[in-house]
Scaffold this active site. Structure first.
Site, PDB file in Angstrom:
ATOM      1  N   TYR A 242      14.620  38.999 -56.781  1.00 57.21           N
ATOM      2  CA  TYR A 242      15.978  38.878 -56.238  1.00 57.21           C
ATOM      3  C   TYR A 242      16.736  40.214 -56.429  1.00 57.21           C
ATOM      4  O   TYR A 242      17.368  40.719 -55.488  1.00 57.21           O
ATOM      5  CB  TYR A 242      16.741  37.718 -56.901  1.00 57.21           C
ATOM      6  CG  TYR A 242      18.170  37.682 -56.418  1.00 57.21           C
ATOM      7  CD1 TYR A 242      18.465  37.221 -55.132  1.00 57.21           C
ATOM      8  CD2 TYR A 242      19.206  38.176 -57.207  1.00 57.21           C
ATOM      9  CE1 TYR A 242      19.768  37.243 -54.646  1.00 57.21           C
ATOM     10  CE2 TYR A 242      20.516  38.201 -56.725  1.00 57.21           C
ATOM     11  CZ  TYR A 242      20.784  37.739 -55.459  1.00 57.21           C
ATOM     12  OH  TYR A 242      22.070  37.771 -54.980  1.00 57.21           O
TER      13      TYR A 242
ATOM     14  N   ARG B 202      26.974  40.628 -67.382  1.00 58.46           N
ATOM     15  CA  ARG B 202      28.426  40.738 -67.629  1.00 58.46           C
ATOM     16  C   ARG B 202      29.204  39.627 -66.934  1.00 58.46           C
ATOM     17  O   ARG B 202      30.191  39.111 -67.459  1.00 58.46           O
ATOM     18  CB  ARG B 202      28.881  42.111 -67.131  1.00 58.46           C
ATOM     19  CG  ARG B 202      30.344  42.415 -67.309  1.00 58.46           C
ATOM     20  CD  ARG B 202      30.786  43.531 -66.384  1.00 58.46           C
ATOM     21  NE  ARG B 202      30.577  43.170 -64.989  1.00 58.46           N
ATOM     22  CZ  ARG B 202      30.616  44.032 -63.970  1.00 58.46           C
ATOM     23  NH1 ARG B 202      30.822  45.310 -64.189  1.00 58.46           N
ATOM     24  NH2 ARG B 202      30.430  43.610 -62.730  1.00 58.46           N
TER      25      ARG B 202
ATOM     26  N   ARG C 201      25.936  30.381 -56.829  1.00 60.25           N
ATOM     27  CA  ARG C 201      24.569  30.393 -57.345  1.00 60.25           C
ATOM     28  C   ARG C 201      24.513  31.239 -58.600  1.00 60.25           C
ATOM     29  O   ARG C 201      25.290  32.169 -58.769  1.00 60.25           O
ATOM     30  CB  ARG C 201      23.629  30.967 -56.289  1.00 60.25           C
ATOM     31  CG  ARG C 201      23.308  29.948 -55.220  1.00 60.25           C
ATOM     32  CD  ARG C 201      22.638  30.556 -54.036  1.00 60.25           C
ATOM     33  NE  ARG C 201      23.266  31.814 -53.668  1.00 60.25           N
ATOM     34  CZ  ARG C 201      22.604  32.942 -53.446  1.00 60.25           C
ATOM     35  NH1 ARG C 201      21.304  32.971 -53.553  1.00 60.25           N
ATOM     36  NH2 ARG C 201      23.239  34.038 -53.094  1.00 60.25           N
TER      37      ARG C 201
ATOM     38  N   PHE D 127      26.732  61.282 -58.741  1.00 60.59           N
ATOM     39  CA  PHE D 127      26.855  60.026 -57.999  1.00 60.59           C
ATOM     40  C   PHE D 127      25.909  58.959 -58.584  1.00 60.59           C
ATOM     41  O   PHE D 127      26.272  57.791 -58.695  1.00 60.59           O
ATOM     42  CB  PHE D 127      26.527  60.304 -56.520  1.00 60.59           C
ATOM     43  CG  PHE D 127      26.371  59.087 -55.681  1.00 60.59           C
ATOM     44  CD1 PHE D 127      27.477  58.364 -55.267  1.00 60.59           C
ATOM     45  CD2 PHE D 127      25.105  58.644 -55.297  1.00 60.59           C
ATOM     46  CE1 PHE D 127      27.322  57.224 -54.496  1.00 60.59           C
ATOM     47  CE2 PHE D 127      24.946  57.505 -54.526  1.00 60.59           C
ATOM     48  CZ  PHE D 127      26.066  56.788 -54.118  1.00 60.59           C
TER      49      PHE D 127
HETATM   50  C1  IN0 Z   1      25.482  51.327 -55.407  1.00 61.02           C
HETATM   51  C2  IN0 Z   1      25.251  51.792 -56.809  1.00 61.02           C
HETATM   52  C3  IN0 Z   1      24.417  53.049 -56.925  1.00 61.02           C
HETATM   53  C4  IN0 Z   1      25.006  54.273 -57.067  1.00 61.02           C
HETATM   54  C5  IN0 Z   1      24.223  55.417 -57.239  1.00 61.02           C
HETATM   55  C6  IN0 Z   1      22.850  55.352 -57.248  1.00 61.02           C
HETATM   56  C7  IN0 Z   1      22.217  54.118 -57.115  1.00 61.02           C
HETATM   57  C8  IN0 Z   1      20.812  54.030 -57.113  1.00 61.02           C
HETATM   58  C9  IN0 Z   1      20.210  52.809 -56.972  1.00 61.02           C
HETATM   59  C10 IN0 Z   1      20.962  51.672 -56.773  1.00 61.02           C
HETATM   60  C11 IN0 Z   1      22.337  51.730 -56.769  1.00 61.02           C
HETATM   61  C12 IN0 Z   1      22.995  52.939 -56.936  1.00 61.02           C
HETATM   62  O1  IN0 Z   1      26.417  51.948 -57.571  1.00 61.02           O
HETATM   63  C13 IN0 Z   1      27.472  51.024 -57.415  1.00 61.02           C
HETATM   64  C14 IN0 Z   1      28.523  51.267 -58.483  1.00 61.02           C
HETATM   65  C15 IN0 Z   1      29.818  50.484 -58.219  1.00 61.02           C
HETATM   66  O2  IN0 Z   1      30.045  49.999 -57.155  1.00 61.02           O
HETATM   67  N1  IN0 Z   1      30.629  50.344 -59.234  1.00 61.02           N
HETATM   68  C16 IN0 Z   1      31.882  49.575 -59.179  1.00 61.02           C
HETATM   69  C17 IN0 Z   1      32.101  48.975 -60.508  1.00 61.02           C
HETATM   70  C18 IN0 Z   1      31.646  47.556 -60.612  1.00 61.02           C
HETATM   71  O3  IN0 Z   1      31.742  47.049 -61.715  1.00 61.02           O
HETATM   72  O4  IN0 Z   1      31.269  46.949 -59.616  1.00 61.02           O
HETATM   73  C19 IN0 Z   1      33.102  50.434 -58.938  1.00 61.02           C
HETATM   74  O5  IN0 Z   1      34.084  49.880 -58.425  1.00 61.02           O
HETATM   75  O6  IN0 Z   1      33.099  51.603 -59.295  1.00 61.02           O
HETATM   76  C20 IN0 Z   1      26.995  49.603 -57.390  1.00 61.02           C
HETATM   77  O7  IN0 Z   1      27.279  48.836 -58.316  1.00 61.02           O
HETATM   78  N2  IN0 Z   1      26.256  49.163 -56.294  1.00 61.02           N
HETATM   79  C21 IN0 Z   1      25.941  50.001 -55.207  1.00 61.02           C
HETATM   80  C22 IN0 Z   1      26.108  49.516 -53.913  1.00 61.02           C
HETATM   81  C23 IN0 Z   1      25.883  50.327 -52.818  1.00 61.02           C
HETATM   82  C24 IN0 Z   1      25.494  51.654 -53.040  1.00 61.02           C
HETATM   83 CL1  IN0 Z   1      25.265  52.683 -51.695  1.00 61.02          CL
HETATM   84  C25 IN0 Z   1      25.307  52.157 -54.324  1.00 61.02           C
HETATM   85  C26 IN0 Z   1      25.908  47.730 -56.208  1.00 61.02           C
HETATM   86  C27 IN0 Z   1      24.491  47.313 -56.666  1.00 61.02           C
HETATM   87  C28 IN0 Z   1      24.342  45.822 -56.397  1.00 61.02           C
HETATM   88  C29 IN0 Z   1      24.286  47.555 -58.149  1.00 61.02           C
HETATM   89  C30 IN0 Z   1      23.413  48.072 -55.886  1.00 61.02           C
END
Ligand code: IN0
Length: 412
Positions: free
Chosen positions: A168, A212, A225, A285
């Site tokens: 998942y 968390r 879910r 990043f």
């Molecule tokens: C992310 C990821 C992310 C960033 C950089 C490199 C990555 C490599 C692999 C996978 C994910 C990567 O980062 C964000 C961070 C984020 O959104 N933080 C929130 C805080 C929070 O608590 O939610 C903020 O407001 O700053 C992330 O969590 N995800 C994400 C989504 C799309 C992209 Cl392009 C990059 C979500 C997830 C589900 C962990 C992939």
């Protein structure tokens, strides 16, 4: 900004907080003039403020691709999360989502607040997507297709085993890692990093979020879910919701520690991935969310508050991480420090104590073997008294200036 109480307790948060606030204001002003790009960037700021700031520092072409990738994934997530959509409506939308992003006429009303606006005005995202370079479009389409199919599979299936849990998390986060690695490579500055390492980057972030967010998810009405795997929680309680009841506190914390120990498996891959990055903006990043994740795990581990309320890193510590994560040496330093904090919280009587400790030792060995630990500012473990005195001196100067000003204005 962090509350005054929090800043007084952690005075060395003050400057990073001010810097973060200024950077956010600056980033918010940089919204492009074209309506579709303007919509995409203001939406990005609304749904993820600190993350938007880090995206902002990327080179223009890559920044636009990541912004659209992020919004497409948020939209897909909004469909997946909306419990009011019937399964037989939801599943085909998820499966076909990679085609909808090419269609400027397509929209589907769902979600709430900012996410509702994102869905209602999705044509802006499509318009911007169609302006991206072909290799960026291909990468985003491919990941959206695989993620939509994976989400559809799990709409109909529970997370039972640890293998399901990893599967998942692969669909909703590991694939994001694969997609980002492709975007970085397409932007011309990075080698194409392996799927396994890219997957681990996403799994580490997503597992931290799932841990968390236990209470928020279990209390959601209508019932949402849950993603804690039965194979782990059934060792401690009969039903997953039993973890939140006071009489099960000891079992709950043991289960939580088991989940954290599971998440730690991915750390070494994440460190290898980050060490392989060349571009400083791409590095930051990737590294900032990873450091935030290990910090969050250190806060959650052995902490009953995860089952009682919101456990989040304080704003000042977030600001510090954003300010002080610039090089791989900073990352090794932060992972080493947070592993120290984790280690100090491991209780001898915890059923997984040995496993947890051995994973933390392995992480610390990787950090030490890098040979870069000596160069770091150890900003996590000890609270530096330097800022305390700086702050007091500053306060005296400000008060003196106010006093001098008021005295000068007073009529004789
Ligand atoms: C992310 C990821 C992310 C960033 C950089 C490199 C990555 C490599 C692999 C996978 C994910 C990567 O980062 C964000 C961070 C984020 O959104 N933080 C929130 C805080 C929070 O608590 O939610 C903020 O407001 O700053 C992330 O969590 N995800 C994400 C989504 C799309 C992209 Cl392009 C990059 C979500 C997830 C589900 C962990 C992939």
């Amino acid at each position: 900004m962090g509350s005054l109480g929090a800043v007084l307790k952690h005075p060395d948060d003050f400057f990073p907080l001010m810097k973060l606030k200024r950077a956010m204001k600056h980033a918010e002003k940089q919204i492009p003039p074209e309506p579709h790009w303007g919509f995409c960037y203001s939406m990005l700021h609304k749904v993820s403020r600190s993350f938007a700031l880090v995206i902002q520092q990327l080179d223009t072409n890559l920044r636009n691709a990541v912004c659209i990738f992020y919004l497409v994934l948020r939209a897909l997530d909004t469909v997946e999360d909306d419990t009011s959509i019937a399964t037989d409506v939801k599943v085909p939308i998820l499966i076909a989502f990679h085609r909808h992003i090419y269609d400027q006429e397509w929209h589907f009303a769902c979600g709430e607040k900012d996410y509702k606006v994102l869905m209602d005005q999705f044509h802006h995202v499509s318009t911007a997507f169609l302006e991206l370079g072909e290799s960026f479009q291909e990468a985003i389409e491919d990941i959206t297709k695989r993620m939509g199919a994976g989400m559809a599979k799990f709409i109909l299936k529970e997370v039972e085993t640890v293998e399901d849990y990893d599967e998942y998390c692969h669909y909703v986060a590991g694939l994001v890692g694969l997609g980002l690695s492709k975007l970085f490579h397409a932007s011309g500055t990075e080698d194409l990093l392996s799927d396994d390492l890219s997957n681990s980057m996403g799994l580490f972030l997503q597992k931290t979020n799932i841990i968390r967010d236990y209470l928020e998810d279990i209390n959601e009405i209508p019932k949402s879910r849950m993603f804690w795997p039965r194979q782990i929680w059934s060792k401690y309680v009969i039903k997953l919701e039993d973890l939140k009841y006071e009489e099960n506190s000891e079992k709950a914390v043991q289960c939580l520690n088991d989940m954290v120990t599971n998440a730690l498996i991915h750390v070494e891959d994440c460190l290898i991935y980050m060490a392989a990055l060349r571009d400083p903006a791409i590095f930051r990043f990737c590294a900032i969310p990873q450091v935030m994740a290990i910090g969050t795990l250190a806060l959650c581990y052995n902490n009953i508050e995860v089952f009682r309320g919101v456990v989040k890193m304080r704003r000042g510590l977030t600001a510090k991480v954003i300010d002080q994560t610039k090089t791989i040496a900073d990352v090794y330093g932060a992972f080493f420090d947070f592993s120290c904090i984790l280690k100090s919280k491991v209780n001898m009587n915890d059923p997984n104590a040995e496993k947890t400790r051995s994973r933390l030792n392995a992480i610390q060995k990787t950090c030490r073997d890098s040979g870069l630990l000596n160069e770091r500012k150890s900003y996590v473990v000890k609270s530096s008294p330097r800022y305390n005195s700086t702050l007091i001196v500053m306060l005296i100067i400000i008060l003196s200036v106010i006093f001098a000003y008021l005295s000068a204005k007073r009529p004789n």
